[in-house]
Design a protein around this motif. Structure first.
Motif, PDB file in Angstrom:
ATOM      1  N   CYS A 218       0.704  76.300-115.281  1.00 26.09           N
ATOM      2  CA  CYS A 218       1.836  76.148-114.298  1.00 26.09           C
ATOM      3  C   CYS A 218       2.944  75.282-114.656  1.00 26.09           C
ATOM      4  O   CYS A 218       4.275  75.350-114.584  1.00 26.09           O
ATOM      5  CB  CYS A 218       1.313  76.021-112.939  1.00 26.09           C
ATOM      6  N   MET A 219       2.674  74.077-115.097  1.00 31.50           N
ATOM      7  CA  MET A 219       3.614  73.011-115.101  1.00 31.50           C
ATOM      8  C   MET A 219       4.678  73.394-116.186  1.00 31.50           C
ATOM      9  O   MET A 219       5.967  73.283-116.076  1.00 31.50           O
ATOM     10  CB  MET A 219       2.947  71.462-115.485  1.00 31.50           C
TER      11      MET A 219
ATOM     12  N   TRP B  20     -14.989  85.331-115.090  1.00 30.64           N
ATOM     13  CA  TRP B  20     -14.084  85.935-114.504  1.00 30.64           C
ATOM     14  C   TRP B  20     -13.314  85.588-113.467  1.00 30.64           C
ATOM     15  O   TRP B  20     -11.999  85.851-113.270  1.00 30.64           O
ATOM     16  CB  TRP B  20     -14.469  87.432-114.297  1.00 30.64           C
ATOM     17  N   PHE B  21     -13.940  84.956-112.555  1.00 32.20           N
ATOM     18  CA  PHE B  21     -13.179  84.535-111.190  1.00 32.20           C
ATOM     19  C   PHE B  21     -12.165  83.576-111.762  1.00 32.20           C
ATOM     20  O   PHE B  21     -11.190  83.407-111.177  1.00 32.20           O
ATOM     21  CB  PHE B  21     -14.144  83.589-110.521  1.00 32.20           C
ATOM     22  N   GLN B  22     -12.406  82.683-113.008  1.00 31.34           N
ATOM     23  CA  GLN B  22     -11.591  81.649-113.454  1.00 31.34           C
ATOM     24  C   GLN B  22     -10.397  82.380-114.022  1.00 31.34           C
ATOM     25  O   GLN B  22      -9.151  81.978-113.661  1.00 31.34           O
ATOM     26  CB  GLN B  22     -12.166  80.867-114.381  1.00 31.34           C
ATOM     27  N   ILE B  23     -10.536  83.365-114.876  1.00 28.73           N
ATOM     28  CA  ILE B  23      -9.294  84.056-115.287  1.00 28.73           C
ATOM     29  C   ILE B  23      -8.449  84.762-114.516  1.00 28.73           C
ATOM     30  O   ILE B  23      -7.127  84.686-114.504  1.00 28.73           O
ATOM     31  CB  ILE B  23      -9.833  85.032-116.532  1.00 28.73           C
TER      32      ILE B  23
ATOM     33  N   VAL C 188      -4.494  83.880-113.615  1.00 30.14           N
ATOM     34  CA  VAL C 188      -3.343  84.840-113.457  1.00 30.14           C
ATOM     35  C   VAL C 188      -2.698  85.217-112.244  1.00 30.14           C
ATOM     36  O   VAL C 188      -1.553  85.279-112.138  1.00 30.14           O
ATOM     37  CB  VAL C 188      -4.069  86.131-114.082  1.00 30.14           C
ATOM     38  N   ILE C 189      -3.583  85.252-111.147  1.00 31.82           N
ATOM     39  CA  ILE C 189      -3.145  85.494-109.811  1.00 31.82           C
ATOM     40  C   ILE C 189      -2.250  84.179-109.232  1.00 31.82           C
ATOM     41  O   ILE C 189      -1.178  84.507-108.807  1.00 31.82           O
ATOM     42  CB  ILE C 189      -4.094  85.872-108.850  1.00 31.82           C
TER      43      ILE C 189
END
Length: 482
Positions: free
Chosen positions: A381-382, A450-453, A457-458
């Motif tokens: 993000c940064m 999959w939760f991390q990826i 993205v979200i």
């Protein structure tokens, strides 16, 4: 009077030191060593020449061209592209601090754990949901503190920042000299093997680029000082080149120092969260001072992180709302309390950060994995805010004849476009690649991976989308006539 004015201007060495304190920190060494091991030495060299030096010199020209623009990047964008784009730039600069604010409470608790317990078991033994609930309480406490004034805390933070820089150099000097002076065993076998320093440019390697960019970003904060520099066209770029050399030496020598105290072939999963403390603890044993180095680092890191948390709740929000255009920002967010605080803006910050503190703990197993994930989210993000710097530079090249400046990075428009487009594309590419978790599914577990990826993205999509929604809300609630 003229001589007095000239003598009060900054010189190249002032610029280099000022920029270094803004850009660099010891954790940049630890985090990237955790990702790449000794191959990070080669990566640092590449990133300095291909990215960091052009980046700093572009900032120099932008700062010189818009010397009276107090709001930095959003002011540049406003001049070059108009108010709508300027709002989006200001929003981006604010909203990327949400993951940053979500992690600072973790860092404070880890620092305090090392200070009072002398180890990293807090990260390894505590359930993520427990840590995150404590992080939420700590964050809410700092939100309250930010409404009461920050002057004393800022002064402590300045002292802590200086001490952290001193500790960074102390680690390099003591770490590299230990095998020669004290004849200590080097933790990484065969560190003289050059093959261990050359990275394999695989897909896995590309996922680590965002952390490198995250480490060297932020030099646009010194843009207001370009025109306060003596003979800016010569001394500012000289200061930036010296900055690049100092940062490169700090990164390379610091990484070698990490290899001396930590085995680069067997990097522990919790190195990002605990590595800096472990490194100073090992140095303390080498030099027979016990935990002294680790305690000093833990105290200064606690103070520095606490200051950064409190200031980052308030300062980026003020940059967004202080000169807000009511065509894009709902009036309700501009409401201030008796302390001059944007109280509804604080509520928005609190909601977004609270969600980002609690939700990941429900799907990511292990506190080390959660810490590493949130740090990686910051590295995604940064750097998104740096995209506006490069877009501004591209537009400045386009209108170079209109916007004159004392300092010019390159005089050729095609070359200027090439530098601007390269840095923009490389930053965007690194952010996208950073969305892929650094370890494979087996290390995290399929559901956690999959939760991390999905969160990687979200989260940035949602944060940016909110900025696109606010103008629509403003049009409906502010009753602006066309």
């Amino acid at each position: 009077m003229e001589n007095t004015s000239q003598s009060s201007k900054l010189r190249w060495y002032n610029i280099a030191l000022l920029a270094f304190t803004v850009v660099w920190g010891f954790t940049n060494v630890v985090n990237n060593f955790a990702n790449q091991g000794l191959t990070v030495v080669f990566s640092w060299i590449l990133i300095m020449f291909l990215y960091f030096i052009p980046y700093t010199l572009m900032v120099g020209q932008l700062g010189s061209a818009f010397q009276n623009s107090g709001a930095g990047v959003s002011s540049w964008i406003n001049e070059l592209l108009g108010s709508k784009w300027a709002y989006l730039a200001a929003w981006t600069y604010w909203v990327v601090h949400v993951p940053y604010l979500a992690q600072k409470p973790q860092i404070i608790m880890i620092s305090l754990s090392w200070l009072f317990r002398g180890n990293g078991t807090f990260v390894n033994d505590t359930k993520p949901i427990v840590v995150q609930l404590l992080s939420l309480v700590l964050f809410l406490g700092f939100v309250w503190l930010a409404t009461k004034g920050l002057n004393a805390l800022k002064k402590l933070g300045n002292i802590a920042g200086i001490l952290l820089l001193i500790m960074s150099f102390l680690f390099i000097i003591l770490g590299i000299s230990a095998p020669f002076i004290l004849h200590t065993r080097v933790a990484t076998p065969n560190m003289g093997n050059l093959h261990d320093y050359i990275p394999k440019f695989s897909f896995q390697y590309l996922t680590t680029l965002s952390m490198l960019i995250f480490a060297v970003g932020g030099c646009e904060k010194i843009s207001p000082y370009v025109n306060k520099t003596h003979n800016a066209s010569r001394e500012f770029p000289k200061g930036m080149l010296v900055l690049a050399i100092i940062v490169a030496l700090s990164a390379i020598l610091g990484s070698i120092g990490m290899g001396i105290v930590i085995n680069a072939h067997h990097i522990p999963n919790d190195l990002m969260s605990n590595g800096a403390y472990e490194a100073f603890q090992i140095l303390g044993r080498y030099y027979h001072v016990g935990n002294l180095f680790m305690w000093i680092f833990a105290i200064t890191n606690t103070l520095g992180s606490a200051t950064a948390l409190a200031v980052s709740i308030d300062a980026p929000l003020r940059m967004l709302l202080d000169e807000a255009d009511e065509r894009f920002i709902p009036k309700v967010l501009l409401k201030k309390n008796r302390h001059g605080v944007f109280i509804n803006g604080y509520k928005m910050v609190t909601v977004l950060v609270s969600i980002l503190i609690i939700v990941p703990a429900l799907g990511i197993k292990g506190m080390s994995n959660l810490y590493n994930w949130l740090l990686n989210l910051n590295s995604i993000c940064m750097p998104m805010r740096y995209l506006w710097v490069f877009l501004a530079y591209i537009m400045l090249v386009k209108y170079m004849d209109k916007y004159k400046s004392d300092y010019v990075f390159v005089k050729s428009k095609p070359v200027g476009y090439a530098f601007g487009i390269w840095t923009f594309v490389f930053t965007a590419f690194a952010c996208i690649m950073g969305m892929v978790p650094k370890a494979n599914m087996a290390a995290f577990g399929t559901s956690s991976w999959w939760f991390q990826i999905a969160m990687n993205v979200i989260t940035p999509i949602i944060l940016i989308a909110l900025g696109l929604i606010l103008p629509a809300i403003a049009r409906r609630t502010n009753k602006i006539s066309n």
